[in-house]
Scaffold this motif. Sequence first.
Motif, mmCIF file in Angstrom:
data_model
loop_
_atom_site.group_PDB
_atom_site.id
_atom_site.type_symbol
_atom_site.label_atom_id
_atom_site.label_comp_id
_atom_site.label_asym_id
_atom_site.label_seq_id
_atom_site.Cartn_x
_atom_site.Cartn_y
_atom_site.Cartn_z
ATOM 1 N N CYS A 1 10.848 5.251 0.305
ATOM 2 C CA CYS A 1 10.595 5.949 1.578
ATOM 3 C C CYS A 1 11.901 6.434 2.193
ATOM 4 N N CYS B 1 7.796 4.799 14.638
ATOM 5 C CA CYS B 1 6.925 3.719 15.088
ATOM 6 C C CYS B 1 6.799 2.708 13.959
ATOM 7 N N GLY B 2 7.294 1.511 14.190
ATOM 8 C CA GLY B 2 7.239 0.451 13.184
ATOM 9 C C GLY B 2 8.578 0.271 12.504
ATOM 10 N N GLU C 1 -2.992 6.467 11.512
ATOM 11 C CA GLU C 1 -1.963 6.149 12.517
ATOM 12 C C GLU C 1 -1.854 7.195 13.633
ATOM 13 N N THR D 1 9.773 2.138 17.964
ATOM 14 C CA THR D 1 8.783 1.386 18.738
ATOM 15 C C THR D 1 8.329 0.217 17.868
ATOM 16 N N ASN E 1 8.350 0.560 -0.758
ATOM 17 C CA ASN E 1 8.321 0.656 0.695
ATOM 18 C C ASN E 1 9.673 1.039 1.285
ATOM 19 N N GLY F 1 2.781 5.806 7.064
ATOM 20 C CA GLY F 1 2.049 4.548 6.902
ATOM 21 C C GLY F 1 0.723 4.741 6.213
ATOM 22 N N ASP G 1 0.740 -0.724 0.000
ATOM 23 C CA ASP G 1 0.000 0.000 0.000
ATOM 24 C C ASP G 1 0.753 0.737 0.000
ATOM 25 N N ASN H 1 -0.964 0.631 11.148
ATOM 26 C CA ASN H 1 -1.928 0.400 12.232
ATOM 27 C C ASN H 1 -2.713 1.684 12.518
HETATM 28 N N1 LIG Z 1 4.556 6.291 2.388
HETATM 29 C C1 LIG Z 1 4.715 5.460 1.388
HETATM 30 O O1 LIG Z 1 5.132 5.825 0.294
HETATM 31 C C2 LIG Z 1 4.435 4.034 1.611
HETATM 32 C C3 LIG Z 1 4.977 3.083 0.754
HETATM 33 C C4 LIG Z 1 4.722 1.778 1.011
HETATM 34 C C5 LIG Z 1 3.928 1.418 2.069
HETATM 35 N N2 LIG Z 1 3.381 2.353 2.868
HETATM 36 C C6 LIG Z 1 2.560 2.040 4.039
HETATM 37 O O2 LIG Z 1 3.396 2.062 5.191
HETATM 38 C C7 LIG Z 1 2.912 1.135 6.165
HETATM 39 C C8 LIG Z 1 4.034 0.209 6.591
HETATM 40 O O3 LIG Z 1 4.456 -0.542 5.458
HETATM 41 P P1 LIG Z 1 5.588 -1.638 5.642
HETATM 42 O O4 LIG Z 1 5.829 -2.219 4.317
HETATM 43 O O5 LIG Z 1 6.722 -1.086 6.424
HETATM 44 O O6 LIG Z 1 4.787 -2.686 6.540
HETATM 45 P P2 LIG Z 1 5.416 -3.757 7.525
HETATM 46 O O7 LIG Z 1 4.305 -4.665 7.896
HETATM 47 O O8 LIG Z 1 6.662 -4.313 6.944
HETATM 48 O O9 LIG Z 1 5.853 -2.887 8.804
HETATM 49 C C9 LIG Z 1 4.984 -2.334 9.751
HETATM 50 C C10 LIG Z 1 5.611 -2.587 11.126
HETATM 51 O O10 LIG Z 1 4.861 -1.895 12.108
HETATM 52 C C11 LIG Z 1 4.803 -2.712 13.274
HETATM 53 N N3 LIG Z 1 3.675 -2.263 14.079
HETATM 54 C C12 LIG Z 1 2.361 -2.534 13.908
HETATM 55 N N4 LIG Z 1 1.629 -1.925 14.880
HETATM 56 C C13 LIG Z 1 2.504 -1.244 15.641
HETATM 57 C C14 LIG Z 1 2.367 -0.403 16.771
HETATM 58 N N5 LIG Z 1 1.176 -0.154 17.338
HETATM 59 N N6 LIG Z 1 3.479 0.138 17.309
HETATM 60 C C15 LIG Z 1 4.696 -0.100 16.777
HETATM 61 N N7 LIG Z 1 4.895 -0.897 15.712
HETATM 62 C C16 LIG Z 1 3.803 -1.458 15.149
HETATM 63 C C17 LIG Z 1 4.677 -4.114 12.732
HETATM 64 O O11 LIG Z 1 5.105 -5.075 13.664
HETATM 65 C C18 LIG Z 1 5.605 -4.066 11.514
HETATM 66 O O12 LIG Z 1 6.909 -4.495 11.821
HETATM 67 C C19 LIG Z 1 1.743 0.435 5.508
HETATM 68 O O13 LIG Z 1 0.572 1.039 5.936
HETATM 69 C C20 LIG Z 1 1.942 0.673 4.044
HETATM 70 O O14 LIG Z 1 0.714 0.677 3.353
HETATM 71 C C21 LIG Z 1 3.644 3.645 2.683
#
Ligand SMILES: NC(=O)c1ccc[n+]([C@@H]2O[C@H](COP(=O)([O-])OP(=O)(O)OC[C@H]3O[C@@H](n4cnc5c(N)ncnc54)[C@H](O)[C@@H]3O)[C@@H](O)[C@H]2O)c1
Length: 512
Positions: A275, A299-300, A385, A322, A271, A380, A3, A358
């Motif tokens: 980013c 966060c994440g 978020e 976090t 991703n 995210g 996403d 999240n």
């Molecule tokens: N900005 C952009 O251009 C862009 C590009 C790609 C994806 N995204 C979005 O970014 C988000 C993350 O993507 P990703 O590929 O890194 O996903 P990912 O699943 O690899 O990473 C998300 C991380 O967040 C952690 N997490 C979940 N809830 C949490 C909380 N409450 N506190 C702390 N950590 C928590 C998870 O354990 C996971 O490790 C998604 O929503 C995705 O759609 C954004």
Amino acid sequence: MADSGDGPHNTSSRKAGSNNVIDAPVTDPASTSKESKSGALKKSSRYRSRSLSASSNDSYSSGSSSDEDDVSPREKIQTTEKGFTDFCVRNINQHAFGRREIEIAEQEMPGIMALRKRAADDMPLKNAKIVGCTHINAQTAVLIETLVELGAQVRWAACNIYSTQNEVAAALAYAGYPIFAWRGETEEDFWWCIDKCVASDNWQPNMILDDGGDATHLMLKKYNTMFKLIQGIVEESVTGVHRLYQLSKAGKLSVPAMNVNDSVTKTKFDNLYSCRESIIDSLKRSTDVMFGGKQVVICGYGEVGKGCCQALKGLGCIVYITEIDPICALQASMDGFRVMKLNEVIRNVDIVITATGNKNVVTREHMDKMKNGCVVCNMGHSNTEIDVNSLRTPDLTWEKVRSQVDHVIWPDGKRIVLLAEGRLVNLSCSSIPSFVVSITAATQALALIELFNAPPGRYKSDVYLLPKKMDEYVASLHLPTFDAHLTELTDEQAKYMGLNKAGPFKPNYYRY
Ligand SMILES: NC(=O)c1ccc[n+]([C@@H]2O[C@H](COP(=O)([O-])OP(=O)(O)OC[C@H]3O[C@@H](n4cnc5c(N)ncnc54)[C@H](O)[C@@H]3O)[C@@H](O)[C@H]2O)c1
């Protein structure tokens, strides 16, 4: 995508703790309410045009006067010098500027340009008739023109009412492609444009290239007989892919579809790498912040979080993480970051970035504790978020200080700097590098070629991922840019590893 990467207007949300997306209601071109229509219209914006970003080129993206802009393109009679009229764009006279934009994009899109060159003799899309519904900007124009050079006929509409680069649409129309798109379409215009691409005299499309699922949806609902003759659908967005899986589950998908959103190369580039670059760009452009020595909490620590951390660490930030997942937390620790609870660091940090997918990761309680001047933004999924709604209370004052930058002021004078109202900051405040789009475009083109040329029976009416070999091919198309020299397996090594010398080199379950 992303996403992976849904855009700033996305209305869908992710289920807590899962990768499932709860989709916006499927819109019906003919009958749905105004509200649900706009929900779907304002969706994924992975490919927002450069002229829509914070560094907006708005002034020169519209060579037309505001008077001209008041007239709907549907009411204008426009013709190219060659007498071509099968298009509807804002102002055909902007074509020269649009052509220059396309040429600039070509320079940074080596993979798709290489594919164009390599496959030009074979014409693998000869007789393909593609209905396209994507963002229309300089980068996607490179894809559209590649498909045509590979033999396809196309008709193209925009998948987002805001993202069309008018001058690029003009350049494409001027080159003789039926393009129906302009920035600022109404909802009715939006469906009219897609309709013009689907239904036209002497035109039976056999492929769909979709971003969000609207062309697929319109054809399925309104032109079902036509839809049954489609050979394949290629879908780019999380939302569209989700719709396809829903259709498949309901037994309503009568053609094979390719989910390019989840191809490894695309995901990594969207991703992680994209980013990694755009977090710095968006923070700089919107706040002019100096990074060295600043305390940042991310966060994440998934793909997006890792990219952000690498970039910020590289600029001398003190980075905290976090995480909820012990594996990612351990990775962060091994990479040299302190893993903390948000509450433990929130009073000290200068920048807070969410990248979890999240909801309510940063709450009002956290924001109450932040120090004066703390910058808060989200990388995210959509605007779930950061609990931005909790900031809309009578005790707090909002002050818009720049485009995409709000100061939220507490009664004691403390202010936090909220970027893009909690929507994806990089999509709102910076731009997507053309190189990243090149990866996606090459993946989309190969998916079309694969579905169009597949022998009967290879693909059933279901949703597929692009074969790994093709993912590898997309990567290989981009290697010459870096003068990267791949090592070839010897016969002995190939036998030892049980691999074909030409790939695929990894099993499907391999995590890169
Ligand atoms: N900005 C952009 O251009 C862009 C590009 C790609 C994806 N995204 C979005 O970014 C988000 C993350 O993507 P990703 O590929 O890194 O996903 P990912 O699943 O690899 O990473 C998300 C991380 O967040 C952690 N997490 C979940 N809830 C949490 C909380 N409450 N506190 C702390 N950590 C928590 C998870 O354990 C996971 O490790 C998604 O929503 C995705 O759609 C954004």
